[in-house]
Design an enzyme around this catalytic site. Structure first.
Site, mmCIF file in Angstrom:
data_model
loop_
_atom_site.group_PDB
_atom_site.id
_atom_site.type_symbol
_atom_site.label_atom_id
_atom_site.label_comp_id
_atom_site.label_asym_id
_atom_site.label_seq_id
_atom_site.Cartn_x
_atom_site.Cartn_y
_atom_site.Cartn_z
ATOM 1 N N GLN A 101 38.629 30.329 8.151
ATOM 2 C CA GLN A 101 38.455 31.114 6.901
ATOM 3 C C GLN A 101 39.746 32.069 6.570
ATOM 4 O O GLN A 101 39.724 32.947 7.546
ATOM 5 C CB GLN A 101 37.319 31.794 6.731
ATOM 6 C CG GLN A 101 36.953 32.508 5.322
ATOM 7 C CD GLN A 101 35.747 33.375 5.239
ATOM 8 O OE1 GLN A 101 35.797 34.547 5.679
ATOM 9 N NE2 GLN A 101 34.424 32.683 4.542
ATOM 10 N N TYR A 182 35.878 40.691 -1.114
ATOM 11 C CA TYR A 182 36.918 40.743 -0.735
ATOM 12 C C TYR A 182 38.016 40.378 -1.761
ATOM 13 O O TYR A 182 37.579 40.047 -3.079
ATOM 14 C CB TYR A 182 37.154 39.989 0.454
ATOM 15 C CG TYR A 182 36.147 40.229 1.456
ATOM 16 C CD1 TYR A 182 36.491 41.666 1.856
ATOM 17 C CD2 TYR A 182 35.335 39.430 2.064
ATOM 18 C CE1 TYR A 182 35.512 42.148 3.167
ATOM 19 C CE2 TYR A 182 34.439 39.946 3.151
ATOM 20 C CZ TYR A 182 34.551 41.355 3.527
ATOM 21 O OH TYR A 182 33.700 41.805 4.525
ATOM 22 N N ARG A 229 34.980 29.161 -0.711
ATOM 23 C CA ARG A 229 33.664 29.929 -0.641
ATOM 24 C C ARG A 229 33.671 30.870 -1.710
ATOM 25 O O ARG A 229 34.492 31.534 -2.110
ATOM 26 C CB ARG A 229 33.657 30.864 0.610
ATOM 27 C CG ARG A 229 32.125 31.148 0.912
ATOM 28 C CD ARG A 229 32.042 31.959 2.282
ATOM 29 N NE ARG A 229 30.575 32.263 2.158
ATOM 30 C CZ ARG A 229 30.004 32.833 3.377
ATOM 31 N NH1 ARG A 229 30.625 33.219 4.532
ATOM 32 N NH2 ARG A 229 28.641 33.187 3.433
ATOM 33 N N GLY A 313 24.435 31.614 9.864
ATOM 34 C CA GLY A 313 24.942 32.633 10.477
ATOM 35 C C GLY A 313 24.627 33.074 11.758
ATOM 36 O O GLY A 313 25.081 32.892 12.703
ATOM 37 N N ARG A 314 23.678 34.285 11.636
ATOM 38 C CA ARG A 314 23.333 35.021 12.905
ATOM 39 C C ARG A 314 22.578 34.030 13.878
ATOM 40 O O ARG A 314 22.610 34.354 14.904
ATOM 41 C CB ARG A 314 22.426 36.015 12.593
ATOM 42 C CG ARG A 314 22.989 37.153 11.840
ATOM 43 C CD ARG A 314 22.212 38.330 11.758
ATOM 44 N NE ARG A 314 23.201 39.183 10.903
ATOM 45 C CZ ARG A 314 22.519 40.669 10.796
ATOM 46 N NH1 ARG A 314 21.409 41.023 11.050
ATOM 47 N NH2 ARG A 314 23.363 41.676 10.111
#
Length: 358
Positions: A101, A182, A229, A313-314
């Site tokens: 990414q 971001y 994304r 993810g986690r």
């Protein structure tokens, strides 16, 4: 975790034959060297998780000013490229596939870790009402400097150069990060993009940088090596999007003709979620709604409503063998927050696989 059988069916992504539809989502872990170079520990971490159908490696800045915090990896020097080559070699040797990414923190960076203590760069000189990561802990965000037109053109070139380095390092592709508050998301959002030039002012202007970077990267390394994304309506980083349906409909209609490998859509519970599949012509990767939802149910729902891939993810953070555990319905290791960001192997590469002691 009794996952739906469809998660384990092979599929294609661009030129890649993926063994399953489970994607390891990009997650900042802050384990790069001080100069942003990935080291052996990072290579081990990603190789451990190579059974994922696809790994999307953590947000990596294409210029020094784009770093999200201490320990974030970069990809704009020979040392960075060599480090990522070691990561790619490890993942491929273990039978996996790896995208990286590319992200720029924008106004969520901080002078504490930027070159010569310069202020962060953003669409407009509007500070985020939030705390950001620094070497001294979490601190209030500072007022950024608005990017000039020349600086924006240089930034587009920087994304292209980093993408070329990723391919040269042996990675399978790159994901352009236009989500989660971001820089590119800051250009998309009305409360952070107050520009009146061609990079703002209206919907066409606000989507221009994301489309320009995506097209430039796709034209250079091939659309089959590129993903994007998005996370419409995500308020992270003090963002406000007043009309996400209009913004993202325009964005996806502009990106669709590029025929890039995939769109990575982070669900946010808005009506737009159900329209994305109709707008998008190639592979659709979904990050289901937040962790309090039943994850197998969320994955099944995503696949039933047109997703080709589902990102985790986690669960991948804490379970290097997540695919196997999900396939056989084995219990999962719980994630340990104390090891999420920075440090060494603890909370990073020491999570046990099935049959191995903690």
């Amino acid at each position: 975790m009794n996952a739906p059988a469809a998660l384990f069916r092979p599929t294609r992504l661009g030129d890649l034959a993926l063994p399953n539809r489970m994607v390891m989502a990009p997650m900042s872990r802050a384990r790069a060297d001080a100069d942003g170079t990935p080291g052996p520990l990072m290579a081990n971490y990603y190789a451990q998780r190579a059974s994922a159908g696809l790994i999307v490696a953590e947000g990596t800045h294409p210029v020094a000013a784009g770093a999200i915090g201490p320990g974030a990896p970069g990809l704009f020097t020979d040392a960075h490229q060599d480090g990522w080559a070691r990561v790619a070699d490890g993942v491929h040797a273990a039978g996996g596939h790896l995208f990286l990414q590319l992200m720029h923190a924008g106004r969520l960076a901080h002078p504490d870790f930027l070159p010569e203590g310069t202020p962060p760069a953003a669409p407009s000189a509007v500070a985020a009402d939030t705390l950001v990561h620094t070497s001294a802990g979490r601190m209030p965000a500072v007022t950024p400097t608005a990017l000039t037109d020349t600086a924006i053109q240089e930034l587009i070139d920087a994304f292209v150069h980093s993408a070329c380095r990723a391919v040269a390092a042996g990675l399978d592709g790159v994901e352009i990060h236009a989500a989660n508050g971001y820089l590119l998301h800051q250009f998309l959002a009305e409360n952070t993009n107050l520009r009146t030039d061609r990079w703002g002012g209206d919907t066409e202007g606000r989507i221009r940088l994301t489309t320009a970077i995506t097209k430039a990267v796709a034209d250079t390394i091939g659309p089959h090596r590129v993903g994007v994304r998005i996370s419409p309506s995500n308020p992270f980083g003090d963002l406000t999007e007043t009309d996400p349906h209009t913004t993202y409909t325009a964005l996806l209609r502009t990106l669709a003709p590029l025929r890039i490998a995939y769109l990575h859509h982070g669900e946010t519970g808005t009506p737009l979620d159900t329209a994305v599949r109709e707008l998008w012509p190639t592979a659709l990767m979904i990050t289901p709604l937040p962790a309090h939802r039943d994850k197998p149910q969320a994955a099944a729902h995503s696949l039933e409503h047109g997703a080709d891939l589902v990102s985790f993810g986690r669960d991948f953070l804490a379970n290097p063998d997540l695919v196997t555990r999900c396939r056989i319905g084995a219990p999962l290791n719980p994630a340990r927050p104390t090891g999420f960001y920075g440090g060494g192997a603890h909370g990073y590469t020491d999570y046990p696989a099935l049959g191995r002691p903690a």
